[in-house]
Design an enzyme around this catalytic site. Structure first.
Site, PDB file in Angstrom:
ATOM      1  N   ASP A  56       0.875  -1.184   0.000  1.00  0.00           N
ATOM      2  CA  ASP A  56       0.000   0.000   0.000  1.00  0.00           C
ATOM      3  C   ASP A  56       0.909   1.229   0.000  1.00  0.00           C
ATOM      4  O   ASP A  56       1.673   1.445   0.941  1.00  0.00           O
ATOM      5  CB  ASP A  56      -0.887  -0.065   1.261  1.00  0.00           C
ATOM      6  N   ASP A  59      -3.342   2.469  -5.503  1.00  0.00           N
ATOM      7  CA  ASP A  59      -2.162   2.416  -4.643  1.00  0.00           C
ATOM      8  C   ASP A  59      -2.059   1.158  -3.781  1.00  0.00           C
ATOM      9  O   ASP A  59      -1.365   1.152  -2.784  1.00  0.00           O
ATOM     10  CB  ASP A  59      -2.065   3.693  -3.784  1.00  0.00           C
ATOM     11  N   GLU A  60      -2.742   0.084  -4.190  1.00  0.00           N
ATOM     12  CA  GLU A  60      -2.665  -1.157  -3.419  1.00  0.00           C
ATOM     13  C   GLU A  60      -2.637  -2.372  -4.328  1.00  0.00           C
ATOM     14  O   GLU A  60      -3.398  -2.430  -5.297  1.00  0.00           O
ATOM     15  CB  GLU A  60      -3.924  -1.320  -2.556  1.00  0.00           C
TER      16      GLU A  60
HETATM   17  P1  TTP Z   1      -5.256   5.719   0.975  1.00  0.00           P
HETATM   18  O1  TTP Z   1      -4.419   4.513   0.758  1.00  0.00           O
HETATM   19  O2  TTP Z   1      -6.459   5.610   1.816  1.00  0.00           O
HETATM   20  O3  TTP Z   1      -4.386   6.869   1.619  1.00  0.00           O
HETATM   21  P2  TTP Z   1      -2.936   7.384   1.328  1.00  0.00           P
HETATM   22  O4  TTP Z   1      -2.201   6.544   0.352  1.00  0.00           O
HETATM   23  O5  TTP Z   1      -3.072   8.829   0.946  1.00  0.00           O
HETATM   24  O6  TTP Z   1      -2.285   7.324   2.747  1.00  0.00           O
HETATM   25  P3  TTP Z   1      -1.732   6.099   3.590  1.00  0.00           P
HETATM   26  O7  TTP Z   1      -1.926   4.854   2.809  1.00  0.00           O
HETATM   27  O8  TTP Z   1      -0.283   6.438   3.829  1.00  0.00           O
HETATM   28  O9  TTP Z   1      -2.542   6.158   4.841  1.00  0.00           O
HETATM   29  O10 TTP Z   1      -5.722   6.321  -0.410  1.00  0.00           O
HETATM   30  C1  TTP Z   1      -4.941   6.214  -1.590  1.00  0.00           C
HETATM   31  C2  TTP Z   1      -5.147   7.412  -2.471  1.00  0.00           C
HETATM   32  O11 TTP Z   1      -6.520   7.547  -2.799  1.00  0.00           O
HETATM   33  C3  TTP Z   1      -4.767   8.718  -1.777  1.00  0.00           C
HETATM   34  O12 TTP Z   1      -3.412   9.063  -1.929  1.00  0.00           O
HETATM   35  C4  TTP Z   1      -5.703   9.713  -2.396  1.00  0.00           C
HETATM   36  C5  TTP Z   1      -6.903   8.919  -2.826  1.00  0.00           C
HETATM   37  N1  TTP Z   1      -8.037   9.183  -1.907  1.00  0.00           N
HETATM   38  C6  TTP Z   1      -8.963  10.161  -2.269  1.00  0.00           C
HETATM   39  O13 TTP Z   1      -8.848  10.767  -3.327  1.00  0.00           O
HETATM   40  N2  TTP Z   1      -9.999  10.428  -1.404  1.00  0.00           N
HETATM   41  C7  TTP Z   1     -10.152   9.776  -0.206  1.00  0.00           C
HETATM   42  O14 TTP Z   1     -11.096  10.054   0.550  1.00  0.00           O
HETATM   43  C8  TTP Z   1      -9.177   8.755   0.149  1.00  0.00           C
HETATM   44  C9  TTP Z   1      -9.287   8.022   1.459  1.00  0.00           C
HETATM   45  C10 TTP Z   1      -8.166   8.515  -0.741  1.00  0.00           C
HETATM   46 CA    CA Z   2      -1.976   4.296   0.591  1.00  0.00          CA
END
Ligand code: TTP
Ligand code: CA
Length: 364
Positions: free
Chosen positions: A10, A110-111
């Site tokens: 992730d 992103d996963e």
């Molecule tokens: P996440 O994996 O939830 O968050 P992140 O990568 O920003 O942070 P981390 O994993 O370090 O906690 O979300 C992945 C991407 O999805 C994030 O960079 C931006 C997008 N996203 C949105 O656009 N809106 C949202 O409400 C969320 C949760 C994520």
């Molecule tokens: Ca993430």
């Protein structure tokens, strides 16, 4: 059955980290990426933020004006989301993952899950070194950090991954999985939302260990057969879902910057031919047919445009992409006088011959 070794990778604060990557000087400042609705200067919502901004309690989904207020007096920097750019970084990381795993399953931008059972010979100690190696490779080649959870299945890998971020690496061996899950609240399980959490609480189930001990027959009565069995298994760290590419990707695209700004069709097509090679390779690897071909243009004034064409019949050959890209650019250049800085090629509207069995994870 041999113990499987599954990783979930992730990417850390992904959109914000991508912005840091192309603007290295902002790395020690609060960084916020938002979707601007355009109504007023600050209307819109936060997509994500880096961990410095999170210290000021900026959160995904928060209105931008509120994030601005929380960051008042700091040297915070705000960006508009740039999906094309994040997609491209994401694809290059996914490509690296493919070199390290028997199968990968991308679940979002992103996963991704990686099945590395063979590569690490079913050994969790080797999995630790292997995970480090993948992290180092991606950091060196793409410049992005991410968190890895390792477990005997996707369910445990996911929860392991969430337990320590950013740049984390958490390993939960098969024999420790149940104990690892036991104290966690039930809503950490995929598919346990607000309503289910409430319902379970009424049944006296708060933790995963409560759920694991609960009578399975009774769970089936309350939640139905599919969910009841799923909850029972999940709480007992049992998950046999394979790691496999999900359904169809929505699109495959590649963007590149031209060697010089130009309005010359042939010069642009030299670049798009390169991009088409990349897109075509992905499309054939996945055995997709496509119906839509699009081009993406960033002009010298940084305005961007896209144009697309939908075919009557699905196609799967390179010439069709090239022919339509040429046609789209001919038209575009006739309409616009601006020189072009970056170009992209995208195909979408996929179909795939073989029919895939629906996975339980898709059920949610
Ligand atoms: P996440 O994996 O939830 O968050 P992140 O990568 O920003 O942070 P981390 O994993 O370090 O906690 O979300 C992945 C991407 O999805 C994030 O960079 C931006 C997008 N996203 C949105 O656009 N809106 C949202 O409400 C969320 C949760 C994520
Ligand atoms: Ca993430």
């Amino acid at each position: 059955m041999q113990t499987r070794i599954i990783m979930l990778a992730d990417f850390d604060y992904f959109f914000a980290q991508c912005e840091e990557l192309r603007n290295p000087t902002i790395k020690d400042k609060p960084v916020v990426v938002g979707v601007y609705s355009g109504r007023t200067e600050d209307s819109g919502a936060v997509s994500t933020s880096n961990y410095i901004a999170r210290k000021y309690s900026v959160k995904s989904g928060m209105p931008l004006f509120l994030a601005k207020r929380k960051l008042e007096g700091t040297d915070a920097v705000f960006f508009h989301v740039d999906h094309e750019y994040y997609d491209q970084i994401s694809s290059s990381i996914m490509d690296i993952f493919r070199q390290y795993a028997t199968s990968i399953e991308q679940v979002s931008i992103d996963e991704a899950y990686l099945d590395v059972t063979e590569q690490v010979e079913g050994n969790f100690e080797k999995a630790r070194e292997y995970a480090q190696k993948i992290k180092v490779h991606v950091k060196a080649q793409v410049g992005i950090t991410f968190t890895i959870g390792v477990g005997p299945n996707k369910l445990v890998a996911k929860i392991a991954c969430d337990s320590q971020k950013p740049d984390g690496l958490t390993i939960v061996r098969a024999e420790d999985a149940k104990v690892f899950l036991a104290p966690l609240p039930v809503d950490r399980l995929l598919g346990v939302g607000k309503k289910t959490t409430q319902r379970m609480e009424q049944m006296g189930i708060k933790t995963i260990s409560d759920l694991a001990k609960y009578d399975c027959q009774r769970l089936i009565e309350v939640f139905g057969k599919i969910l009841g069995i799923y909850f029972h298994n999940a709480a007992n760290a049992v998950d046999n879902e394979p790691v496999q590419e999900q359904g169809e990707a929505e699109s495959i695209s590649k963007i590149g910057t031209l060697k010089q700004d130009t309005h010359d069709l042939e010069f642009i097509l030299q670049k798009t031919d390169e991009l088409t090679e990349f897109v075509y390779k992905e499309v054939t690897e996945k055995a997709y047919s496509f119906k839509t071909i699009s081009v993406y243009v960033v002009n010298i004034d940084l305005s961007s445009k896209s144009r697309s064409v939908t075919l009557e019949q699905p196609a799967k050959d390179k010439e069709t992409i090239k022919r339509n890209v040429r046609m789209l650019f001919e038209k575009y250049l006739a309409e616009s006088e601006l020189d072009v800085r970056r170009v992209g090629v995208r195909v979408s509207g996929f179909s795939k011959e073989e029919h895939r069995q629906r996975q339980l994870t898709n059920f949610f």
